[in-house]
Design an enzyme around this catalytic site. Structure first.
Site, PDB file in Angstrom:
ATOM      1  N   ASP A   9      44.695  68.343  74.802  1.00  0.00           N
ATOM      2  CA  ASP A   9      44.723  69.727  74.337  1.00  0.00           C
ATOM      3  C   ASP A   9      43.277  70.128  74.044  1.00  0.00           C
ATOM      4  O   ASP A   9      42.335  69.394  74.403  1.00  0.00           O
ATOM      5  CB  ASP A   9      45.679  69.903  73.140  1.00  0.00           C
ATOM      6  CG  ASP A   9      45.178  69.222  71.878  1.00  0.00           C
ATOM      7  OD1 ASP A   9      44.104  68.593  71.905  1.00  0.00           O
ATOM      8  OD2 ASP A   9      45.867  69.317  70.840  1.00  0.00           O
ATOM      9  N   CYS A  66      44.491  64.164  71.905  1.00  0.00           N
ATOM     10  CA  CYS A  66      44.601  65.367  71.081  1.00  0.00           C
ATOM     11  C   CYS A  66      43.923  65.044  69.760  1.00  0.00           C
ATOM     12  O   CYS A  66      43.242  64.023  69.658  1.00  0.00           O
ATOM     13  CB  CYS A  66      46.048  65.849  70.938  1.00  0.00           C
ATOM     14  SG  CYS A  66      47.165  64.770  70.059  1.00  0.00           S
ATOM     15  N   THR A  68      44.895  64.146  66.545  1.00  0.00           N
ATOM     16  CA  THR A  68      45.313  62.874  65.940  1.00  0.00           C
ATOM     17  C   THR A  68      45.838  61.881  66.957  1.00  0.00           C
ATOM     18  O   THR A  68      46.010  60.701  66.646  1.00  0.00           O
ATOM     19  CB  THR A  68      46.462  63.106  64.945  1.00  0.00           C
ATOM     20  OG1 THR A  68      47.593  63.619  65.674  1.00  0.00           O
ATOM     21  CG2 THR A  68      46.068  64.068  63.839  1.00  0.00           C
ATOM     22  N   HIS A  99      50.089  43.217  74.837  1.00  0.00           N
ATOM     23  CA  HIS A  99      51.408  43.015  74.220  1.00  0.00           C
ATOM     24  C   HIS A  99      52.433  44.073  74.608  1.00  0.00           C
ATOM     25  O   HIS A  99      53.612  43.753  74.745  1.00  0.00           O
ATOM     26  CB  HIS A  99      51.281  43.018  72.693  1.00  0.00           C
ATOM     27  CG  HIS A  99      50.620  41.784  72.151  1.00  0.00           C
ATOM     28  ND1 HIS A  99      50.560  41.520  70.803  1.00  0.00           N
ATOM     29  CD2 HIS A  99      50.000  40.756  72.780  1.00  0.00           C
ATOM     30  CE1 HIS A  99      49.921  40.365  70.618  1.00  0.00           C
ATOM     31  NE2 HIS A  99      49.555  39.888  71.797  1.00  0.00           N
ATOM     32  N   HIS A 134      56.540  39.103  75.385  1.00  0.00           N
ATOM     33  CA  HIS A 134      56.254  40.541  75.281  1.00  0.00           C
ATOM     34  C   HIS A 134      57.101  41.337  76.281  1.00  0.00           C
ATOM     35  O   HIS A 134      57.525  42.454  75.985  1.00  0.00           O
ATOM     36  CB  HIS A 134      54.765  40.801  75.483  1.00  0.00           C
ATOM     37  CG  HIS A 134      53.925  40.091  74.468  1.00  0.00           C
ATOM     38  ND1 HIS A 134      53.969  40.406  73.133  1.00  0.00           N
ATOM     39  CD2 HIS A 134      53.066  39.044  74.594  1.00  0.00           C
ATOM     40  CE1 HIS A 134      53.151  39.594  72.468  1.00  0.00           C
ATOM     41  NE2 HIS A 134      52.597  38.761  73.338  1.00  0.00           N
TER      42      HIS A 134
HETATM   43  C1  RB5 Z   1      45.524  70.685  67.112  1.00  0.00           C
HETATM   44  O1  RB5 Z   1      45.011  71.372  66.020  1.00  0.00           O
HETATM   45  C2  RB5 Z   1      46.227  69.411  66.658  1.00  0.00           C
HETATM   46  O2  RB5 Z   1      47.367  69.702  65.938  1.00  0.00           O
HETATM   47  C3  RB5 Z   1      46.544  68.526  67.838  1.00  0.00           C
HETATM   48  O3  RB5 Z   1      45.378  68.262  68.556  1.00  0.00           O
HETATM   49  C4  RB5 Z   1      47.149  67.178  67.524  1.00  0.00           C
HETATM   50  O4  RB5 Z   1      46.444  66.531  66.506  1.00  0.00           O
HETATM   51  C5  RB5 Z   1      48.594  67.160  67.291  1.00  0.00           C
HETATM   52  O5  RB5 Z   1      49.223  66.114  67.155  1.00  0.00           O
END
Ligand code: RB5
Length: 144
Positions: A9, A66, A68, A99, A134
């Site tokens: 993203d 993305c 997180t 694994h 595994h």
């Molecule tokens: C975008 O702000 C953020 O929510 C996205 O990149 C991600 O972390 C979502 O899981």
């Protein structure tokens, strides 16, 4: 040489560009599933096409980024043919292949350096699945 799909993203856009350069430099065939601009967007719109390509065999492996990593990982793992693993250091990136035989590496772009992202990709690509116990565990992943 394996074909690798990659997506992000807006939060992972810059790291995606760096990883594409790295992979092309290593001779990989890379398919970029977007996003292609810095505009805010929904990770789901890029995770599903990457997952479809993995399931169809259009790409052998995938990388998703993305903020997180969790939005990508949660979405990708809805697909039966995908094992997407969220990684934050080199040891985890190696172990997710050794694994879990992860066919998609997921990177939390807002929580690791871009250098770490490249090193994790390198380690993950260079690591082999260990099989044995595994594989038995992976065989039990599908919902019964
Ligand atoms: C975008 O702000 C953020 O929510 C996205 O990149 C991600 O972390 C979502 O899981």
């Amino acid at each position: 040489m394996e074909r690798i799909g990659i997506c992000s993203d807006h939060a992972g856009l810059e790291y995606k560009a760096r990883l594409i350069s790295y992979l092309l430099g290593k001779g990989f065939d890379v398919v970029d599933f977007g996003t292609h601009t810095a505009d805010s967007c929904d990770y789901t719109d890029y995770a599903h096409p990457l997952a479809d390509a993995v399931e169809k065999g259009d790409v052998q492996l995938g990388i998703a980024l993305c903020g997180t990593g969790n939005g990508m990982a949660i979405t990708l793992n809805k697909h039966q043919g995908v094992r997407a693993g969220l990684c934050w250091n080199r040891a985890v990136a190696r172990l997710v292949k050794e694994h879990n035989n992860a066919n998609v590496l997921v990177i939390p772009a807002r929580f690791v350096s871009s250098r770490m992202a490249v090193m994790m990709v390198r380690d993950w690509l260079q690591t082999a699945f260990a099989g044995g116990r595994h594989q038995r565990r992976i065989d039990k992943i599908p919902v019964r």
